[in-house]
Design a protein around this motif. Structure first.
Motif, PDB file in Angstrom:
ATOM      1  N   GLN A   1       0.847  -1.185   0.000  1.00 46.98           N
ATOM      2  CA  GLN A   1       0.000   0.000   0.000  1.00 46.98           C
ATOM      3  C   GLN A   1       0.887   1.241   0.000  1.00 46.98           C
ATOM      4  OE1 GLN A   1      -2.705   0.164   3.290  1.00 46.98           O
ATOM      5  NE2 GLN A   1      -3.650   2.058   2.632  1.00 46.98           N
ATOM      6  N   LEU A   2       0.593   2.146  -0.926  1.00 54.94           N
ATOM      7  CA  LEU A   2       1.379   3.358  -1.022  1.00 54.94           C
ATOM      8  C   LEU A   2       0.983   4.312   0.092  1.00 54.94           C
ATOM      9  CD1 LEU A   2       1.194   3.915  -4.871  1.00 54.94           C
ATOM     10  CD2 LEU A   2       2.773   2.521  -3.544  1.00 54.94           C
ATOM     11  N   GLN A   3       1.971   4.848   0.768  1.00 56.98           N
ATOM     12  CA  GLN A   3       1.688   5.732   1.880  1.00 56.98           C
ATOM     13  C   GLN A   3       2.736   6.827   1.968  1.00 56.98           C
ATOM     14  OE1 GLN A   3       1.504   3.697   5.661  1.00 56.98           O
ATOM     15  NE2 GLN A   3       0.180   5.252   6.570  1.00 56.98           N
ATOM     16  N   LEU A   4       2.283   8.039   2.283  1.00 61.73           N
ATOM     17  CA  LEU A   4       3.167   9.159   2.532  1.00 61.73           C
ATOM     18  C   LEU A   4       2.838   9.716   3.916  1.00 61.73           C
ATOM     19  CD1 LEU A   4       2.153   9.330  -0.682  1.00 61.73           C
ATOM     20  CD2 LEU A   4       3.777  11.219  -0.674  1.00 61.73           C
ATOM     21  N   VAL A   5       3.859   9.969   4.700  1.00 63.32           N
ATOM     22  CA  VAL A   5       3.653  10.480   6.052  1.00 63.32           C
ATOM     23  C   VAL A   5       4.531  11.699   6.262  1.00 63.32           C
ATOM     24  CG1 VAL A   5       3.772   9.999   8.514  1.00 63.32           C
ATOM     25  CG2 VAL A   5       3.084   8.185   6.926  1.00 63.32           C
ATOM     26  N   PHE A  27       6.385   1.929  -1.934  1.00 61.45           N
ATOM     27  CA  PHE A  27       6.910   2.102  -3.284  1.00 61.45           C
ATOM     28  C   PHE A  27       8.279   2.749  -3.189  1.00 61.45           C
ATOM     29  CE2 PHE A  27       6.251   6.700  -3.743  1.00 61.45           C
ATOM     30  CZ  PHE A  27       5.293   6.958  -2.768  1.00 61.45           C
ATOM     31  N   SER A  28       9.023   2.636  -4.260  1.00 67.40           N
ATOM     32  CA  SER A  28      10.346   3.225  -4.287  1.00 67.40           C
ATOM     33  C   SER A  28      10.269   4.664  -4.776  1.00 67.40           C
ATOM     34  CB  SER A  28      11.270   2.438  -5.223  1.00 67.40           C
ATOM     35  OG  SER A  28      12.492   3.126  -5.389  1.00 67.40           O
ATOM     36  N   LEU A  29      10.918   5.532  -4.036  1.00 63.81           N
ATOM     37  CA  LEU A  29      10.931   6.938  -4.403  1.00 63.81           C
ATOM     38  C   LEU A  29      11.699   7.176  -5.699  1.00 63.81           C
ATOM     39  CD1 LEU A  29       9.759   9.481  -3.176  1.00 63.81           C
ATOM     40  CD2 LEU A  29      11.894   9.814  -1.923  1.00 63.81           C
ATOM     41  N   ASP A  30      12.421   6.182  -6.152  1.00 62.73           N
ATOM     42  CA  ASP A  30      13.258   6.324  -7.352  1.00 62.73           C
ATOM     43  C   ASP A  30      12.455   6.664  -8.607  1.00 62.73           C
ATOM     44  OD1 ASP A  30      15.597   3.642  -6.506  1.00 62.73           O
ATOM     45  OD2 ASP A  30      15.494   5.754  -5.908  1.00 62.73           O
ATOM     46  N   TYR A  31      11.147   6.422  -8.594  1.00 67.43           N
ATOM     47  CA  TYR A  31      10.349   6.618  -9.800  1.00 67.43           C
ATOM     48  C   TYR A  31       9.235   7.641  -9.612  1.00 67.43           C
ATOM     49  CZ  TYR A  31      12.743   2.279 -10.829  1.00 67.43           C
ATOM     50  OH  TYR A  31      13.707   1.324 -11.011  1.00 67.43           O
ATOM     51  N   TYR A  32       9.295   8.413  -8.522  1.00 74.12           N
ATOM     52  CA  TYR A  32       8.208   9.332  -8.230  1.00 74.12           C
ATOM     53  C   TYR A  32       8.704  10.758  -8.035  1.00 74.12           C
ATOM     54  CZ  TYR A  32       5.009   5.441  -7.745  1.00 74.12           C
ATOM     55  OH  TYR A  32       4.231   4.339  -8.007  1.00 74.12           O
ATOM     56  N   GLY A 115      -1.284  11.680  -7.517  1.00 69.67           N
ATOM     57  CA  GLY A 115      -2.273  10.681  -7.159  1.00 69.67           C
ATOM     58  C   GLY A 115      -2.185  10.189  -5.736  1.00 69.67           C
ATOM     59  N   TYR A 116      -1.072  10.506  -5.086  1.00 71.17           N
ATOM     60  CA  TYR A 116      -0.861   9.989  -3.736  1.00 71.17           C
ATOM     61  C   TYR A 116      -0.543  11.162  -2.806  1.00 71.17           C
ATOM     62  CZ  TYR A 116      -0.334   5.824  -6.543  1.00 71.17           C
ATOM     63  OH  TYR A 116      -0.548   4.814  -7.445  1.00 71.17           O
TER      64      TYR A 116
END
Length: 127
Positions: A1-5, A27-32, A115-116
């Motif tokens: 599950q994608l999550q940002l805190v 998810f890996s930050l390498d692609y965002y 999107g996130y």
């Protein structure tokens, strides 16, 4: 599950500094690409800053240019927003947002492109 805190918000006097962190998981930050936005009571959401996947491209709102610095550490899956010389008008809830970006140099300036989202962290600048 994608999550940002987000974290690092708080109460600070005018002229003070805070560093916000946005830790991503799932998810890996390498692609965002990442953006920081803020919303004050009764106001529309405002783009503060954004950074490309590579970190080589950044953009700032005119209102924070020269005072805020965005950076990222992909190895730590973390993006930072260093905020100096804070003003009362910087008071808002600050959100980080992520969007998948095949182009490592592209910047995304509009909130509709993300999107996130994180849950936000309150920043209050007051004497």
């Amino acid at each position: 599950q994608l999550q940002l805190v987000e974290s690092g918000g708080g109460v600070v006097q005018p002229g003070g500094s805070l560093r916000l962190s946005c830790v991503v998981s799932g998810f890996s930050l390498d692609y965002y690409a990442i953006g920081w936005f803020r919303q004050a009571p009764g106001k529309e959401r405002e783009g503060v800053s954004c950074i490309s996947v590579s970190g080589g491209s950044t953009k700032y709102a005119d209102s924070v240019k020269g005072r805020f610095t965005i950076s990222r550490d992909n190895a730590k899956n973390t993006v930072y927003l260093q905020m100096n010389s804070l003003k009362p008008e910087d008071t808002a809830v600050y959100y980080c947002a992520a969007t998948f970006s095949p182009d490592s140099h592209r910047l995304y300036r509009n909130y509709s492109e993300y999107g996130y989202w994180g849950q936000g962290t309150q920043v209050t600048v007051s004497s």
